[in-house]
Design a protein around this motif. Structure first.
Motif, PDB file in Angstrom:
ATOM      1  N   GLN A   1       0.819  -1.209   0.000  1.00 32.39           N
ATOM      2  CA  GLN A   1       0.000   0.000   0.000  1.00 32.39           C
ATOM      3  C   GLN A   1       0.861   1.271   0.000  1.00 32.39           C
ATOM      4  OE1 GLN A   1      -3.273   0.292   2.916  1.00 32.39           O
ATOM      5  NE2 GLN A   1      -4.239   1.123   1.098  1.00 32.39           N
ATOM      6  N   ILE A   2       1.889   1.266   0.850  1.00 34.31           N
ATOM      7  CA  ILE A   2       2.820   2.403   0.845  1.00 34.31           C
ATOM      8  C   ILE A   2       4.143   1.917   0.268  1.00 34.31           C
ATOM      9  CG2 ILE A   2       3.982   4.183   2.209  1.00 34.31           C
ATOM     10  CD1 ILE A   2       1.960   3.712   4.438  1.00 34.31           C
ATOM     11  N   GLU A   3       4.602   2.565  -0.789  1.00 34.71           N
ATOM     12  CA  GLU A   3       5.889   2.203  -1.397  1.00 34.71           C
ATOM     13  C   GLU A   3       6.810   3.425  -1.382  1.00 34.71           C
ATOM     14  OE1 GLU A   3       7.275  -0.459  -2.486  1.00 34.71           O
ATOM     15  OE2 GLU A   3       5.709  -1.931  -2.982  1.00 34.71           O
ATOM     16  N   VAL A   4       7.852   3.369  -0.556  1.00 36.62           N
ATOM     17  CA  VAL A   4       8.835   4.451  -0.530  1.00 36.62           C
ATOM     18  C   VAL A   4      10.099   3.911  -1.191  1.00 36.62           C
ATOM     19  CG1 VAL A   4      10.180   6.012   0.931  1.00 36.62           C
ATOM     20  CG2 VAL A   4       7.878   5.320   1.631  1.00 36.62           C
ATOM     21  N   ARG A   5      10.564   4.611  -2.254  1.00 39.66           N
ATOM     22  CA  ARG A   5      11.729   4.103  -2.981  1.00 39.66           C
ATOM     23  C   ARG A   5      12.846   5.123  -3.018  1.00 39.66           C
ATOM     24  NH1 ARG A   5      11.084  -0.524  -4.156  1.00 39.66           N
ATOM     25  NH2 ARG A   5       9.198  -1.455  -5.042  1.00 39.66           N
ATOM     26  N   ASP A   6      13.996   4.733  -2.448  1.00 44.50           N
ATOM     27  CA  ASP A   6      15.224   5.521  -2.539  1.00 44.50           C
ATOM     28  C   ASP A   6      14.958   7.008  -2.249  1.00 44.50           C
ATOM     29  OD1 ASP A   6      17.929   5.677  -2.827  1.00 44.50           O
ATOM     30  OD2 ASP A   6      17.839   6.132  -4.979  1.00 44.50           O
ATOM     31  N   LEU A   7      14.226   7.260  -1.190  1.00 49.10           N
ATOM     32  CA  LEU A   7      13.758   8.619  -0.882  1.00 49.10           C
ATOM     33  C   LEU A   7      14.906   9.517  -0.399  1.00 49.10           C
ATOM     34  CD1 LEU A   7      11.167  10.398  -0.540  1.00 49.10           C
ATOM     35  CD2 LEU A   7      11.216   9.734   1.861  1.00 49.10           C
ATOM     36  N   GLN A   8      14.926  10.720  -0.955  1.00 48.83           N
ATOM     37  CA  GLN A   8      15.862  11.729  -0.457  1.00 48.83           C
ATOM     38  C   GLN A   8      15.096  13.019  -0.189  1.00 48.83           C
ATOM     39  OE1 GLN A   8      18.495  13.948  -2.975  1.00 48.83           O
ATOM     40  NE2 GLN A   8      20.251  13.457  -1.679  1.00 48.83           N
ATOM     41  N   ILE A   9      15.349  13.621   0.974  1.00 55.65           N
ATOM     42  CA  ILE A   9      14.712  14.896   1.313  1.00 55.65           C
ATOM     43  C   ILE A   9      15.779  15.871   1.792  1.00 55.65           C
ATOM     44  CG2 ILE A   9      13.078  16.059   2.838  1.00 55.65           C
ATOM     45  CD1 ILE A   9      11.570  13.364   2.983  1.00 55.65           C
ATOM     46  N   THR A  10      15.871  17.011   1.112  1.00 55.51           N
ATOM     47  CA  THR A  10      16.851  18.022   1.528  1.00 55.51           C
ATOM     48  C   THR A  10      16.139  19.353   1.774  1.00 55.51           C
ATOM     49  OG1 THR A  10      17.276  18.578  -0.776  1.00 55.51           O
ATOM     50  CG2 THR A  10      18.763  17.004   0.231  1.00 55.51           C
ATOM     51  N   TYR A  11      16.724  20.130   2.680  1.00 50.85           N
ATOM     52  CA  TYR A  11      16.197  21.465   2.987  1.00 50.85           C
ATOM     53  C   TYR A  11      17.273  22.495   2.719  1.00 50.85           C
ATOM     54  CZ  TYR A  11      12.870  19.241   6.238  1.00 50.85           C
ATOM     55  OH  TYR A  11      11.895  18.497   6.807  1.00 50.85           O
ATOM     56  N   ASP A  12      16.846  23.739   2.444  1.00 52.10           N
ATOM     57  CA  ASP A  12      17.768  24.865   2.533  1.00 52.10           C
ATOM     58  C   ASP A  12      17.678  25.402   3.952  1.00 52.10           C
ATOM     59  OD1 ASP A  12      18.867  25.043   0.003  1.00 52.10           O
ATOM     60  OD2 ASP A  12      17.062  25.990  -0.802  1.00 52.10           O
TER      61      ASP A  12
END
Lengths: 265, 258
Positions: A3-14
């Motif tokens: 149901q939830i598929e997270v793939r190679d997730l990247q999260i960046t902020y300034d």
């Protein structure tokens, strides 16, 4: 397909002050099956809340993908609902008004709203408090309202961001117990962020352990404790084994944090 | 309980000091320390008040002042809240309006008086314009800050349920700003009254400020005092009225902060 598929997730902020790019989450891959209860645990700054808010569609994704039932997440949607910490209730609205809020946003008809909101207020045991305002309620009661508000919109996925983080230990245990009862009845997929190891094990089918610098998954641990669960499992050998394993992870993280701080000093 | 006692004690002390000042005022004049020409005396002011009341003068002047006050406050509320909402929501509007707010804060509004006389002539329009400018700033500034400082946690929660910007404005930012907007109105009420009275002092045919100035020029201190006292009482009543409304709209916030 999960149901939830997270793939190679990247999260960046300034970072607003220095203008530097900060990586909150990197290389996270995670699948959650329909009806599964997954908890995410980790030291502060490991990106666990960021990951959850990204699944909610509240934090933009910099790399990789998140999909719910095969549809890529770009914004919040009616298939997901979030339970935040207690400060997220509208203080000028009553309990009923708060639970109706999500239904109003998702354009449920007027009659349905009240009826449905009352159903979930009864479910969390606040039928006699429907006209009360948040400031008249205890922390535990406020979180029941928060849960009712999220369930009322009938999401497939329930996302919970340290919902019991501000509660005292006893209230927290009671709330965990009640949450499981509700979840077993409602059959929602649940993703639950916490920094409390016992809470993480008690609730979960699987516990995701996250580490820092940048936020990544260290281990995904299956919890084979039969349901329905009651507080007495907290003292079992099985539970103790899980507890030790998670503690070792977090202790490692703490140690590396002190090393880094020592090197800077 | 203790809070109630403390409140009562404050009330008693406040009343005592008021009565004390009035007694002192009466005494120093009666005993001949101060010439009544300069300060009159409470008993004379009271008698003159009754005389003016019987002649119907007080009603005429109070209603004249209240009319200008209501017009000015109504305009300031409409324009102040309207612009405040726009500036709080749209950053560009705030930036565009910023210099004018700074002029308003830094320059005495009454300096515009001659300009208004030139544009609008002597009388009600100029008085309303001055009082409008007096009252505008706090109403605008409070509305702006209420909308701008909307609780980020609440916005995030609203967004998680699919709230659009329109929903966030009307369901989160606006209701969350009501207490601070009402606080701005309370300040605006006091300033609008000040504006009316000051402008009436300079040029009017009726009104409380006009009466004060008129009797001052005739050196009739007692009559002047009557109208000064009426202005004070009017100001207290209007401000208290707004404080009452403020307390009611603020209930959820005050209690939440405890």
């Amino acid at each position: 397909m999960a149901q939830i598929e997270v793939r190679d997730l990247q999260i960046t902020y300034d970072t607003p002050k220095t203008g530097e790019r900060f990586t909150a989450v990197e290389g996270v891959t995670l699948s959650v099956e329909a009806g599964e209860f997954v908890t995410i645990v980790g030291a502060s700054g490991c990106g666990k809340s960021t990951l959850l808010l990204a699944v909610a569609g509240l934090v933009p994704v910099s790399g990789g993908t998140i999909a719910i039932d095969g549809r890529t997440v770009t914004a919040p949607g009616p298939d997901r609902a979030v339970v935040f910490q207690e400060a997220s209730l509208l203080p000028w609205r009553s309990v009923l008004g708060n639970v109706k809020f999500g239904l109003e946003m998702q354009r449920w008809t007027r009659d349905d709203r009240t009826e449905r909101a009352m159903r979930f207020i009864r479910m969390v045991g606040l039928a006699n408090f429907a006209d009360y305002h948040p400031h008249q309620l205890s922390g535990g009661m406020r979180q029941r309202v928060n849960i009712a508000r999220a369930l009322a919109v009938d999401p497939k996925v329930l996302l919970m961001d340290e919902p019991f983080g501000a509660l005292d230990a006893q209230t927290r245990e009671v709330m965990g117990d009640e949450l499981l009862t509700i979840w077993e009845r409602e059959k929602k997929t649940a993703l639950f962020v916490t920094h409390d190891i016992d809470e993480a094990i008690f609730l979960a089918d699987r516990v995701v352990v996250m580490g820092r610098n940048p936020g990544h998954i260290k281990e995904i641990m299956r919890v084979d404790i039969p349901r329905p669960r009651h507080e007495d499992v907290l003292d079992s050998d099985l539970f103790n084994g899980y507890r030790k394993r998670l503690r070792a992870h977090l202790a490692e993280d703490m140690a590396s944090m002190h090393l880094v701080e020592g090197a800077q000093a | 309980m203790i809070a109630a006692l403390a409140k009562r004690q404050a009330l008693i002390l406040g009343t005592l000091s008021m009565v004390g000042i009035l007694g002192l005022w009466q005494a120093v004049v009666d005993l001949g320390f101060i010439d009544p020409f300069f300060v009159s005396r409470p008993s004379a002011v009271w008698n003159e008040f009754l005389a003016q009341w019987r002649r119907g003068n007080i009603l005429i002047h109070v209603s004249e002042t209240l009319r200008s006050f209501a017009l000015a406050l109504g305009l300031a509320t409409t324009v102040g809240i309207g612009l405040g909402l726009l500036a709080g929501w749209f950053r560009d509007v705030e930036s565009a309006l910023d210099p004018f707010v700074w002029f308003k804060y830094s320059a005495p509004t009454i300096a515009f008086y001659p300009l208004f006389i030139a544009w609008l002539g002597y009388g009600t329009p100029t008085i309303v314009a001055i009082a409008f400018l007096f009252a505008l700033t706090p109403i605008y500034a409070n509305t702006l800050s209420g909308i701008k400082n909307v609780d980020r946690d609440l916005v995030r929660a609203a967004r998680s349920f699919g709230a659009r910007p329109y929903d966030i404005f009307f369901m989160v930012a606006l209701p969350g700003s009501v207490p601070i907007i009402v606080a701005g109105l309370r300040l605006g009420v006091g300033r609008a009254l000040t504006g009316v009275v000051v402008a009436e002092l300079f040029g009017a045919n009726a009104g409380l400020g006009y009466s004060i100035g008129y009797f001052a020029q005739l050196l009739q201190t007692t009559r002047m005092m009557v109208y000064i006292v009426i202005v004070i009482i009017l100001g207290v009543i209007l401000t208290q009225l707004l404080s009452f409304i403020e307390a009611r709209t603020d209930a959820w916030r005050v209690s939440a902060a405890k």
